[in-house]
Design an enzyme around this catalytic site. Structure first.
Site, mmCIF file in Angstrom:
data_model
loop_
_atom_site.group_PDB
_atom_site.id
_atom_site.type_symbol
_atom_site.label_atom_id
_atom_site.label_comp_id
_atom_site.label_asym_id
_atom_site.label_seq_id
_atom_site.Cartn_x
_atom_site.Cartn_y
_atom_site.Cartn_z
ATOM 1 N N ALA A 134 4.320 -11.895 1.497
ATOM 2 C CA ALA A 134 4.137 -13.345 1.600
ATOM 3 C C ALA A 134 4.191 -13.929 0.193
ATOM 4 C CB ALA A 134 2.824 -13.673 2.285
ATOM 5 N N SER A 135 3.990 -15.250 0.095
ATOM 6 C CA SER A 135 4.171 -15.927 -1.189
ATOM 7 C C SER A 135 3.121 -15.539 -2.213
ATOM 8 C CB SER A 135 4.161 -17.441 -0.978
ATOM 9 O OG SER A 135 2.941 -17.846 -0.383
ATOM 10 N N ALA A 137 0.808 -12.642 -1.816
ATOM 11 C CA ALA A 137 0.511 -11.209 -1.883
ATOM 12 C C ALA A 137 1.380 -10.443 -0.900
ATOM 13 C CB ALA A 137 -0.962 -10.970 -1.585
ATOM 14 N N GLN A 138 1.362 -9.110 -1.031
ATOM 15 C CA GLN A 138 2.027 -8.254 -0.058
ATOM 16 C C GLN A 138 1.113 -7.077 0.272
ATOM 17 O OE1 GLN A 138 5.692 -7.342 -2.126
ATOM 18 N NE2 GLN A 138 4.958 -5.338 -2.801
ATOM 19 N N VAL A 139 1.432 -6.392 1.372
ATOM 20 C CA VAL A 139 0.562 -5.337 1.882
ATOM 21 C C VAL A 139 1.298 -4.002 1.892
ATOM 22 C CG1 VAL A 139 -0.803 -4.539 3.859
ATOM 23 C CG2 VAL A 139 -0.734 -6.978 3.292
ATOM 24 N N LYS A 157 -3.758 -4.852 0.052
ATOM 25 C CA LYS A 157 -3.152 -6.154 -0.226
ATOM 26 C C LYS A 157 -3.158 -6.379 -1.739
ATOM 27 C CE LYS A 157 -3.539 -10.990 1.313
ATOM 28 N NZ LYS A 157 -4.314 -11.908 2.197
ATOM 29 N N ASP A 292 -7.183 -19.319 10.303
ATOM 30 C CA ASP A 292 -5.755 -19.024 10.310
ATOM 31 C C ASP A 292 -5.473 -17.989 11.400
ATOM 32 O OD1 ASP A 292 -3.132 -19.274 9.490
ATOM 33 O OD2 ASP A 292 -3.313 -17.849 7.838
#
Length: 527
Positions: A134-135, A137-139, A157, A292
Site C-alpha cells: 500500500a502507499s 507500508a507493505q506486508v 508490516k 476501516d
C-alpha cells in the site's frame, strides 16, 4: 511554511491530472459563471477519450493514484467526511484503494534492522517476499521461534522507505492549496480546506507510527477477549517498533472473496450478523471501534471466527455519544420519534431555540418510509445519512466522530448484505442496542450513578475543613479589601491559593443535590 512556487506547481499538476482523467467533466456544470465554465470546457478538451467511458469513481481512483500516495490518502480521508464533500462523492471515494508497486525485499530488511536495532537473522527464522503493498507500508510473511521454542508464522508490516519525507512535502503543497482556496475562492470556505489538511496531517502522522497501530490492536484484543466469534491478531511486541509491526499470521479467507467463503462451507447469514453486531458492540459498549472495516481487512478463520486486521484508523466515542447513538437507534426501532428528538436536545447537539416537536416531525419523515420497506432494503447507514441531513436543517453542528461511525456502519452493512441479500439490519442490531440500553440506562445503571454520586459526596465531606478555613480567610481579608483594594504580595498569593479551594468545593455543590436525588431514585427502584 510551504514554498509558494512548489505549491503553485502542485496545484497546476493536480488540476491537469484531474482534467486529463475526466474527473472535472464528470462533475455537474450547473450554475457556473463564465470564467469557471470556460475552464470546465477546457478540461473537457484535455480529457483522454477513454476517460469518458469510465465511472466517476474509477476516474477518481485513477487520478489520485497517478498523483501519488498522499493524494490517495487524502481521498480515503475525505471518504470519511461526507459533511465536507457530499454523500455521493464520499461513497465513491470509499471504494478507493491503494495501487502501488511493492518496494524491494532488501529495503524492507534494512528498515527493520534500523528500526529494531537487530540483524534480520536474529529476529526471524525466515523472512519471505511481500504479500501486500500500500502507499504507506507493505506486508511480508515471516517465521519466528517464540520463547517456548515453538515456531510459527507472522505477518510483518514495514513502512515504505522515504514515505514520511514525501508525505511531508506533499502535505506542505496541500497546505498551500488549502490556504489559496480559502483566500481566493469564497465558495470553498464552508468546506474548511485548511482544517481538512491539518486533520489529514495529524491522521497520517499517527498512521505512520506502527507502534500506535499495535497499541490499538492490543486494546481491542482486550475489549473483545470474551466476544463470540470475533478477534484481532496477537501483537509480537519484541519485533514491533515505529517502522515495523509484527503480528500473528492469519490463516483465513478474506471476506471480499464471497465465493471462497461459500466454498469453505461457512454460514454466510451468520457471518453477516456477526460482523454488524461486533461493530455495534465495539462502538456502544467500548466506545472504540475499527474505522476501516472494509472486507479486505476482515478474514474468516477456519472455525468461522471473524479476524480484523489493519487498525491504523480507529474511532472513539465518548460515553455521551454512545448513549446518544443507542437511544437514537432504539428510538427508531421503537418508532418513538419524540424520544429521539429529546435525546438530541438533551445531548446539546441541537440548539435549544429549536422546537422539539418540529424536530420529531422531521425525524418521523425519515423513519416511517424506512419502516414501510421490506426488511432486506432497510439500511441503518442510509438512516444515519438522512438523519445528518435533517439535523443540519436544525443547526446541528457536525460531529466528526459520528460521521466516521456512520461511514464505517455503511461499510459493515454492505459486507453483511454481500453474504445475505435479505439481511435485516434492525433484527441484527436490536439485541446489541437493547443490551446497551439496559446496562447503561436501566435500573443497574441508575444504581451505579447513585454510587458515583455518593462517592462524590464523601469526597466533598472530607474537604469541609478546607472549606471552613477558606471562609475564615475570606472573612479576615474582606474588610481590608473593601477599604484598600487588592494588594498582591507573597502572603496574599498563598491565601489566594487557599481561596481557590473554596471555589473547587463550591463547584461540587451540584453533585450533592445530584447524589441525593439519585439515592432517592435508587431507593424507589428497590422498593
Amino acid at each position: 511554511m510551504a514554498n509558494p512556487v512548489l505549491g503553485i506547481l502542485a496545484l497546476l499538476r493536480a488540476a491537469y491530472v484531474l482534467a486529463r482523467e475526466g474527473v472535472v467533466t464528470s462533475l455537474p456544470a450547473d450554475g457556473l459563471t463564465a470564467g469557471p465554465l470556460l475552464a470546465y470546457r477546457l478540461a473537457g478538451l484535455m480529457a483522454r477519450k477513454s476517460a469518458d467511458e469510465a465511472e466517476r469513481s474509477i476516474k477518481l481512483s485513477r487520478a489520485l493514484n497517478r498523483l501519488g500516495p498522499s493524494y490517495v490518502k487524502l481521498g480515503q480521508f475525505l471518504a470519511t467526511r461526507p459533511d465536507i464533500v457530499g454523500v455521493k462523492i464520499a461513497g465513491e471515494l470509499a471504494s478507493l484503494q491503494d495501487s502501488v508497486p511493492p518496494f524491494p525485499r532488501a529495503e524492507a530488511i534494512a528498515e527493520i534492522e534500523v528500526s529494531l536495532g537487530r540483524r534480520i537473522d536474529d529476529l526471524f527464522l525466515e523472512f519471505g517476499d511481500v504479500v501486500g503493498a500500500a502507499s504507506i507500508a507493505q506486508v511480508h510473511r515471516a517465521r519466528v521461534r517464540d520463547r517456548e521454542g515453538r515456531e510459527h508464522d507472522v505477518a510483518v508490516k514495514v513502512i515504505r522507505p522515504g514515505v514520511r519525507l514525501r508525505f511531508l512535502r506533499e502535505l506542505e503543497a496541500f497546505s498551500f492549496i488549502a490556504r489559496f482556496l480559502e483566500r481566493f475562492v469564497k465558495s470553498s470556505r464552508r468546506l474548511r480546506p485548511v482544517a481538512v489538511v491539518e486533520t489529514l496531517a495529524q491522521s497520517t502522522r499517527i498512521e505512520m507510527d506502527l507502534r500506535l497501530e499495535a497499541a490499538a490492536s492490543s486494546e481491542m484484543a482486550e475489549n473483545v477477549a470474551n466476544d463470540p466469534k470475533f478477534r484481532v491478531p496477537t501483537i509480537d511486541w519484541e519485533r514491533t517498533g515505529r517502522d515495523v509491526l509484527t503480528m500473528e499470521w492469519i490463516d483465513g479467507i478474506k471476506m471480499n472473496d464471497v465465493a471462497a467463503v461459500t466454498a469453505a462451507g461457512h454460514d454466510l447469514p451468520a457471518l453477516g450478523v456477526n460482523v454488524v453486531q461486533s461493530f455495534l458492540r465495539h462502538s456502544m459498549r467500548d466506545g472504540f471501534f475499527h474505522a476501516d472495516m472494509h472486507p479486505g481487512n476482515l478474514f474468516v478463520a477456519p472455525d468461522g471466527t471473524i479476524v480484523a486486521v489493519d487498525l491504523g484508523i480507529v474511532g472513539r466515542l465518548s460515553a455521551d455519544s454512545r448513549r446518544f447513538l443507542a437511544e437514537i437507534l432504539y428510538g427508531f426501532i421503537r418508532r418513538d420519534y419524540k424520544r429521539v428528538a429529546e435525546v438530541h436536545f438533551e445531548a446539546g447537539y441541537v440548539p435549544r431555540h429549536q422546537d422539539v416537536l418540529s424536530f420529531a416531525q422531521a425525524l418521523r419523515a425519515i423513519g416511517e418510509p424506512i419502516h414501510g420497506q421490506p426488511a432486506e432494503t432497510i439500511s441503518m447507514g442510509h438512516l444515519l445519512t438522512l438523519l445528518f441531513e435533517v439535523t443540519e436543517l436544525f443547526e446541528m453542528r457536525t460531529r466528526p466522530e459520528l460521521i466516521l461511525l456512520q461511514k464505517t456502519m455503511v461499510v459493515v452493512e454492505g459486507v453483511a448484505r454481500s453474504f445475505d441479500p435479505k439481511f435485516n439490519m434492525w433484527v441484527a442490531a436490536e439485541p446489541v442496542v437493547s443490551e446497551y440500553i439496559l446496562s447503561e440506562l436501566g435500573p443497574a445503571a441508575k444504581l451505579r450513578d447513585a454510587r458515583d454520586g455518593l462517592e462524590a459526596l464523601m469526597r466533598i465531606a472530607k474537604r469541609l475543613p478546607q472549606f471552613a478555613d477558606g471562609i475564615e480567610i475570606l472573612a479576615h481579608q474582606l474588610p481590608e479589601l473593601i477599604e484598600n483594594g487588592i494588594r498582591i504580595n507573597d502572603d496574599t498569593l498563598v491565601e489566594l491559593a487557599q481561596d481557590t479551594k473554596v471555589g473547587i468545593i463550591s463547584g461540587h455543590i451540584a453533585q450533592w443535590v445530584t447524589a441525593l436525588a439519585l439515592v432517592g431514585i435508587a431507593v424507589g427502584l428497590l422498593t
